[in-house]
Design an enzyme around this catalytic site. Structure first.
Site, PDB file in Angstrom:
ATOM      1  N   PHE A  36       7.434  -5.127  16.576  1.00 30.18           N
ATOM      2  CA  PHE A  36       7.387  -3.805  15.929  1.00 30.18           C
ATOM      3  C   PHE A  36       8.504  -2.883  16.373  1.00 30.18           C
ATOM      4  O   PHE A  36       8.333  -1.675  16.517  1.00 30.18           O
ATOM      5  CB  PHE A  36       5.992  -3.168  16.098  1.00 30.18           C
ATOM      6  CG  PHE A  36       5.053  -3.658  15.037  1.00 30.18           C
ATOM      7  CD1 PHE A  36       4.668  -4.987  15.003  1.00 30.18           C
ATOM      8  CD2 PHE A  36       4.603  -2.827  14.024  1.00 30.18           C
ATOM      9  CE1 PHE A  36       3.862  -5.480  13.995  1.00 30.18           C
ATOM     10  CE2 PHE A  36       3.791  -3.311  12.999  1.00 30.18           C
ATOM     11  CZ  PHE A  36       3.422  -4.629  12.996  1.00 30.18           C
ATOM     12  N   LEU A  37       9.668  -3.477  16.606  1.00 29.64           N
ATOM     13  CA  LEU A  37      10.854  -2.681  16.931  1.00 29.64           C
ATOM     14  C   LEU A  37      11.948  -2.938  15.909  1.00 29.64           C
ATOM     15  O   LEU A  37      13.122  -2.737  16.204  1.00 29.64           O
ATOM     16  CB  LEU A  37      11.350  -3.018  18.344  1.00 29.64           C
ATOM     17  CG  LEU A  37      10.534  -2.426  19.500  1.00 29.64           C
ATOM     18  CD1 LEU A  37      11.069  -2.925  20.839  1.00 29.64           C
ATOM     19  CD2 LEU A  37      10.566  -0.890  19.479  1.00 29.64           C
ATOM     20  N   LYS A  41      -8.837   2.271  17.227  1.00 31.67           N
ATOM     21  CA  LYS A  41      -8.175   1.887  15.967  1.00 31.67           C
ATOM     22  C   LYS A  41      -7.069   2.873  15.592  1.00 31.67           C
ATOM     23  O   LYS A  41      -5.935   2.469  15.311  1.00 31.67           O
ATOM     24  CB  LYS A  41      -9.221   1.802  14.850  1.00 31.67           C
ATOM     25  CG  LYS A  41      -8.638   1.516  13.484  1.00 31.67           C
ATOM     26  CD  LYS A  41      -7.934   0.169  13.420  1.00 31.67           C
ATOM     27  CE  LYS A  41      -7.033   0.071  12.209  1.00 31.67           C
ATOM     28  NZ  LYS A  41      -6.331  -1.196  12.097  1.00 31.67           N
ATOM     29  N   CYS A  43      -1.873   1.804   5.396  1.00 37.90           N
ATOM     30  CA  CYS A  43      -2.525   2.168   6.665  1.00 37.90           C
ATOM     31  C   CYS A  43      -1.716   3.058   7.602  1.00 37.90           C
ATOM     32  O   CYS A  43      -2.194   4.124   7.978  1.00 37.90           O
ATOM     33  CB  CYS A  43      -2.985   0.908   7.353  1.00 37.90           C
ATOM     34  SG  CYS A  43      -4.348   0.196   6.393  1.00 37.90           S
TER      35      CYS A  43
HETATM   36  P1  NAD Z   1      -9.015  -1.626  -0.540  1.00 42.76           P
HETATM   37  O1  NAD Z   1      -8.783  -0.413  -1.340  1.00 42.76           O
HETATM   38  O2  NAD Z   1      -8.216  -2.849  -0.772  1.00 42.76           O
HETATM   39  O3  NAD Z   1     -10.561  -2.045  -0.682  1.00 42.76           O
HETATM   40  C1  NAD Z   1     -11.610  -1.164  -0.598  1.00 42.76           C
HETATM   41  C2  NAD Z   1     -12.697  -1.601  -1.571  1.00 42.76           C
HETATM   42  O4  NAD Z   1     -13.818  -0.740  -1.423  1.00 42.76           O
HETATM   43  C3  NAD Z   1     -12.268  -1.507  -3.034  1.00 42.76           C
HETATM   44  O5  NAD Z   1     -12.430  -2.754  -3.660  1.00 42.76           O
HETATM   45  C4  NAD Z   1     -13.195  -0.442  -3.631  1.00 42.76           C
HETATM   46  O6  NAD Z   1     -13.546  -0.703  -4.968  1.00 42.76           O
HETATM   47  C5  NAD Z   1     -14.398  -0.568  -2.705  1.00 42.76           C
HETATM   48  N1  NAD Z   1     -15.241   0.632  -2.695  1.00 42.76           N
HETATM   49  C6  NAD Z   1     -14.851   1.931  -2.623  1.00 42.76           C
HETATM   50  N2  NAD Z   1     -15.929   2.731  -2.655  1.00 42.76           N
HETATM   51  C7  NAD Z   1     -17.014   1.923  -2.748  1.00 42.76           C
HETATM   52  C8  NAD Z   1     -18.417   2.162  -2.820  1.00 42.76           C
HETATM   53  N3  NAD Z   1     -18.896   3.410  -2.795  1.00 42.76           N
HETATM   54  N4  NAD Z   1     -19.229   1.104  -2.908  1.00 42.76           N
HETATM   55  C9  NAD Z   1     -18.756  -0.153  -2.928  1.00 42.76           C
HETATM   56  N5  NAD Z   1     -17.428  -0.442  -2.854  1.00 42.76           N
HETATM   57  C10 NAD Z   1     -16.579   0.583  -2.771  1.00 42.76           C
HETATM   58  O7  NAD Z   1      -8.912  -1.162   0.967  1.00 42.76           O
HETATM   59  P2  NAD Z   1      -8.570  -2.063   2.249  1.00 42.76           P
HETATM   60  O8  NAD Z   1      -7.110  -2.194   2.382  1.00 42.76           O
HETATM   61  O9  NAD Z   1      -9.419  -3.292   2.239  1.00 42.76           O
HETATM   62  O10 NAD Z   1      -9.055  -1.092   3.397  1.00 42.76           O
HETATM   63  C11 NAD Z   1     -10.430  -0.845   3.636  1.00 42.76           C
HETATM   64  C12 NAD Z   1     -10.553  -0.118   4.972  1.00 42.76           C
HETATM   65  O11 NAD Z   1     -10.060  -0.959   6.011  1.00 42.76           O
HETATM   66  C13 NAD Z   1      -9.730   1.167   5.064  1.00 42.76           C
HETATM   67  O12 NAD Z   1     -10.415   2.073   5.878  1.00 42.76           O
HETATM   68  C14 NAD Z   1      -8.461   0.710   5.753  1.00 42.76           C
HETATM   69  O13 NAD Z   1      -7.827   1.743   6.473  1.00 42.76           O
HETATM   70  C15 NAD Z   1      -8.989  -0.325   6.723  1.00 42.76           C
HETATM   71  N6  NAD Z   1      -8.023  -1.358   7.125  1.00 42.76           N
HETATM   72  C16 NAD Z   1      -7.172  -1.894   6.197  1.00 42.76           C
HETATM   73  C17 NAD Z   1      -6.285  -2.911   6.594  1.00 42.76           C
HETATM   74  C18 NAD Z   1      -5.286  -3.501   5.632  1.00 42.76           C
HETATM   75  O14 NAD Z   1      -4.381  -4.199   6.087  1.00 42.76           O
HETATM   76  N7  NAD Z   1      -5.388  -3.282   4.342  1.00 42.76           N
HETATM   77  C19 NAD Z   1      -6.310  -3.384   7.910  1.00 42.76           C
HETATM   78  C20 NAD Z   1      -7.221  -2.814   8.810  1.00 42.76           C
HETATM   79  C21 NAD Z   1      -8.075  -1.804   8.404  1.00 42.76           C
HETATM   80  C1  UGA Z   2      -0.909  -2.634  10.003  1.00 38.86           C
HETATM   81  C2  UGA Z   2      -1.193  -3.129  11.429  1.00 38.86           C
HETATM   82  O1  UGA Z   2      -0.149  -4.002  11.843  1.00 38.86           O
HETATM   83  C3  UGA Z   2      -2.517  -3.874  11.496  1.00 38.86           C
HETATM   84  O2  UGA Z   2      -2.804  -4.255  12.833  1.00 38.86           O
HETATM   85  C4  UGA Z   2      -3.612  -2.942  10.984  1.00 38.86           C
HETATM   86  O3  UGA Z   2      -4.861  -3.615  10.967  1.00 38.86           O
HETATM   87  C5  UGA Z   2      -3.273  -2.470   9.593  1.00 38.86           C
HETATM   88  O4  UGA Z   2      -1.983  -1.808   9.597  1.00 38.86           O
HETATM   89  C6  UGA Z   2      -4.271  -1.473   9.113  1.00 38.86           C
HETATM   90  O5  UGA Z   2      -4.874  -0.764   9.874  1.00 38.86           O
HETATM   91  O6  UGA Z   2      -4.403  -1.437   7.911  1.00 38.86           O
HETATM   92  P1  UGA Z   2      -0.040  -3.741   7.740  1.00 38.86           P
HETATM   93  O7  UGA Z   2       0.046  -2.334   7.257  1.00 38.86           O
HETATM   94  O8  UGA Z   2      -0.704  -4.755   6.902  1.00 38.86           O
HETATM   95  O9  UGA Z   2      -0.811  -3.768   9.164  1.00 38.86           O
HETATM   96  O10 UGA Z   2       1.423  -4.277   7.995  1.00 38.86           O
HETATM   97  P2  UGA Z   2       2.478  -4.220   9.199  1.00 38.86           P
HETATM   98  O11 UGA Z   2       3.013  -5.565   9.393  1.00 38.86           O
HETATM   99  O12 UGA Z   2       1.941  -3.536  10.381  1.00 38.86           O
HETATM  100  O13 UGA Z   2       3.616  -3.315   8.556  1.00 38.86           O
HETATM  101  C7  UGA Z   2       3.423  -1.947   8.291  1.00 38.86           C
HETATM  102  C8  UGA Z   2       4.728  -1.304   7.883  1.00 38.86           C
HETATM  103  O14 UGA Z   2       5.606  -1.185   8.996  1.00 38.86           O
HETATM  104  C9  UGA Z   2       5.516  -2.090   6.821  1.00 38.86           C
HETATM  105  O15 UGA Z   2       6.060  -1.196   5.896  1.00 38.86           O
HETATM  106  C10 UGA Z   2       6.597  -2.775   7.616  1.00 38.86           C
HETATM  107  O16 UGA Z   2       7.748  -3.036   6.872  1.00 38.86           O
HETATM  108  C11 UGA Z   2       6.880  -1.730   8.689  1.00 38.86           C
HETATM  109  N1  UGA Z   2       7.456  -2.302   9.921  1.00 38.86           N
HETATM  110  C12 UGA Z   2       6.736  -3.156  10.693  1.00 38.86           C
HETATM  111  C13 UGA Z   2       8.748  -1.922  10.284  1.00 38.86           C
HETATM  112  O17 UGA Z   2       9.417  -1.132   9.580  1.00 38.86           O
HETATM  113  N2  UGA Z   2       9.259  -2.430  11.452  1.00 38.86           N
HETATM  114  C14 UGA Z   2       8.569  -3.276  12.247  1.00 38.86           C
HETATM  115  O18 UGA Z   2       9.098  -3.681  13.297  1.00 38.86           O
HETATM  116  C15 UGA Z   2       7.265  -3.648  11.854  1.00 38.86           C
END
Ligand code: NAD
Ligand code: UGA
Length: 429
Positions: free
Chosen positions: A249-250, A204, A260
């Site tokens: 992603f370029l 990851k 993230c």
């Molecule tokens: P988020 O902040 O949107 O959601 C997290 C939730 O967890 C919140 O609603 C918060 O209230 C809850 N929470 C926190 N502490 C808690 C506790 N002790 N008990 C119960 N609930 C609790 O975060 P997210 O964007 O959904 O990301 C969650 C995880 O997934 C992170 O580690 C992030 O890096 C990863 N991730 C996020 C994305 C994305 O695109 N947002 C994609 C892949 C992975």
């Molecule tokens: C990113 C990854 O793409 C997901 O696979 C991953 O699960 C997630 O992070 C995570 O771990 O949370 P996300 O952050 O939702 O997803 O959005 P992206 O589409 O990846 O964009 C991330 C940032 O990069 C944005 O600010 C976007 O504008 C920028 N970006 C993306 C660029 O500047 N150029 C590109 O070519 C692509």
């Protein structure tokens, strides 16, 4: 299957909604009472296309429910997902306190064999700690396995991504736990990698870091192209069509933001340092990304010269299109720089204006792009929403005080913009 998802944010809510759509009974848990109250009223606390409709259907069918109680969620579930936040600490490492707190509470509520799955993005070796914690706080002899099942969805296309993943990674030493997850994900027909837990966790961080590296590489190329009188879009197309590189992603722009990439790149640097490796490549990726904001701000300044009391229209606040998420949005840094030099910012974003208010309280929020442009000295584009690509540029030109467009996302054709009478600046072209 009965499944509990702890954390109802972008990841937890989408995972819960999609698993319910596939016919599972899903218990969503969050310790944020307001979020759970919103969900129990039938509303959705975030904007993600298609999410509300999907949750509504499952709610009516009795397949999804929301609670603040981990005990309630865990009781009848075979699989318990941890999808809570793992935000950065001031030193860049990941704050795992929510994961630890949840692991402990899950342990205290174990009643029979359960698979505890970490879906939050965590540094390598967190799974080991989660297993130790559960062992410590559960009743003696409790049966459980811990799995790392990292999430790869993107905000804005989270539902599509969850139904069509490029791969599913299952990190565990237990065949029984792996089989249960393989069964849960069977309807998705995606390639499955079953591996050890440490490798899954590194997959990851490595995936996000590699994608961030591609973006910084493109942004570095943009700077070079601009200096050489070349066009970064042509260059990245020419490079990306090689299948070994790939054309995704370029896109050069204002740098990567979001909840993230910035957090995960610095967490990976931090954990690799702890492991004795100085990941200088990633430090440079970060540096290029930060520099991209300076570079773009300089571009605005070079075009407008003195910013004091200049009206600047900003289109796009969210860190990317199709989301309301403002976490680490490049717009925050750029707008704050504009304000620090005395510019008056008027902004419009289709979905992120409510979430933007916390970080950007002192800008004028407008009801559409045209209102934002009215009387402004320049139009600055920071998020590539389709709505902006389809704007009536003739009307825009009439509304602006000066026909200047500074485009941080390269959404317009430079030649056409000049033909239309704009002074047009973009990135690397
Ligand atoms: P988020 O902040 O949107 O959601 C997290 C939730 O967890 C919140 O609603 C918060 O209230 C809850 N929470 C926190 N502490 C808690 C506790 N002790 N008990 C119960 N609930 C609790 O975060 P997210 O964007 O959904 O990301 C969650 C995880 O997934 C992170 O580690 C992030 O890096 C990863 N991730 C996020 C994305 C994305 O695109 N947002 C994609 C892949 C992975
Ligand atoms: C990113 C990854 O793409 C997901 O696979 C991953 O699960 C997630 O992070 C995570 O771990 O949370 P996300 O952050 O939702 O997803 O959005 P992206 O589409 O990846 O964009 C991330 C940032 O990069 C944005 O600010 C976007 O504008 C920028 N970006 C993306 C660029 O500047 N150029 C590109 O070519 C692509």
């Amino acid at each position: 299957m009965n499944v509990c998802i702890i954390g109802t944010g972008y990841v937890g809510l989408v995972t819960g909604a999609t698993l319910a759509e596939l016919g599972n009974r899903v218990f969503c848990v969050d310790n944020n009472e307001e979020k759970i109250a919103i969900l129990n009223r039938g509303e959705i606390p975030i904007y993600e296309p298609g999410l509300k409709e999907m949750i509504d259907t499952s709610r009516r069918a009795g397949r999804i429910s929301f609670t603040t109680s981990i005990a309630e969620g865990v009781k009848d579930s075979a699989i318990v997902f941890i999808a809570v936040s793992t935000p950065p600490k001031p030193d860049g490492s990941a704050d795992l306190s929510a994961v630890a707190a949840v692991a402990r509470e899950v342990a205290e509520n174990l009643n029979g064999y359960k698979v505890v799955v970490d879906k939050s993005t965590v540094p390598v070796k967190t799974g080991e700690k989660v297993a130790e914690t559960i062992k410590r706080y559960s009743k003696e002899g409790s049966e459980f396995d811990v799995v790392s099942n990292p999430e790869f969805l993107r905000e804005g296309s989270a539902i599509y991504d969850t139904f069509h993943p490029d791969r599913i990674v299952i990190g565990t030493s237990s065949q029984k736990a792996a089989d249960l997850l393989i069964d849960l994900y069977k309807p998705l027909e995606a390639p499955v990698i079953v591996t050890d837990i440490n490798s899954a966790e590194i997959i990851k961080h490595a995936a996000n870091s590699f994608l961030a590296t591609k973006i910084s590489f493109a942004n570095a190329l943009a700077r070079i192209c601009e200096a050489a009188g070349a066009n970064v879009e042509e260059v990245t197309r020419g490079v990306g069509l090689d299948h070994r590189v790939g054309d995704k992603f370029l896109n050069a722009g204002v740098g990567y933001g979001g909840s993230c990439f910035p957090k995960d790149v610095s967490a990976f640097i931090s954990i690799t340092e702890e492991l004795g490796y100085d990941f200088r490549l990633l430090k440079e990726v970060e540096r290029i990304n930060e520099e991209q904001i300076d570079y773009f701000f300089r571009k605005i300044k070079e075009t407008l010269w003195i910013l004091e009391d200049q009206k600047v229209a900003v289109l796009g606040l969210a860190f990317k299109p199709n989301t309301d998420d403002m976490r680490n949005a490049p717009a925050i840094k750029i707008i704050k720089r504009l304000q620090a030099e005395g510019a008056k910012v008027r902004a419009y974003d289709p979905k992120a204006m409510e979430t933007a208010r916390e970080d950007l309280p002192d800008i004028e929020y407008c009801s559409d792009p045209y209102q934002a442009a009215e009387g402004a000295e320049a139009l600055v584009i920071l998020t590539e929403w389709n709505e902006f690509k389809e704007m009536n540029l003739d009307r825009m030109k009439e509304l602006l005080h000066q026909p200047i467009v500074i485009d941080g996302r390269n959404i317009y054709d430079p030649e056409r913009m000049v033909e239309l009478g704009f002074t047009y600046r973009s990135v690397g072209r």
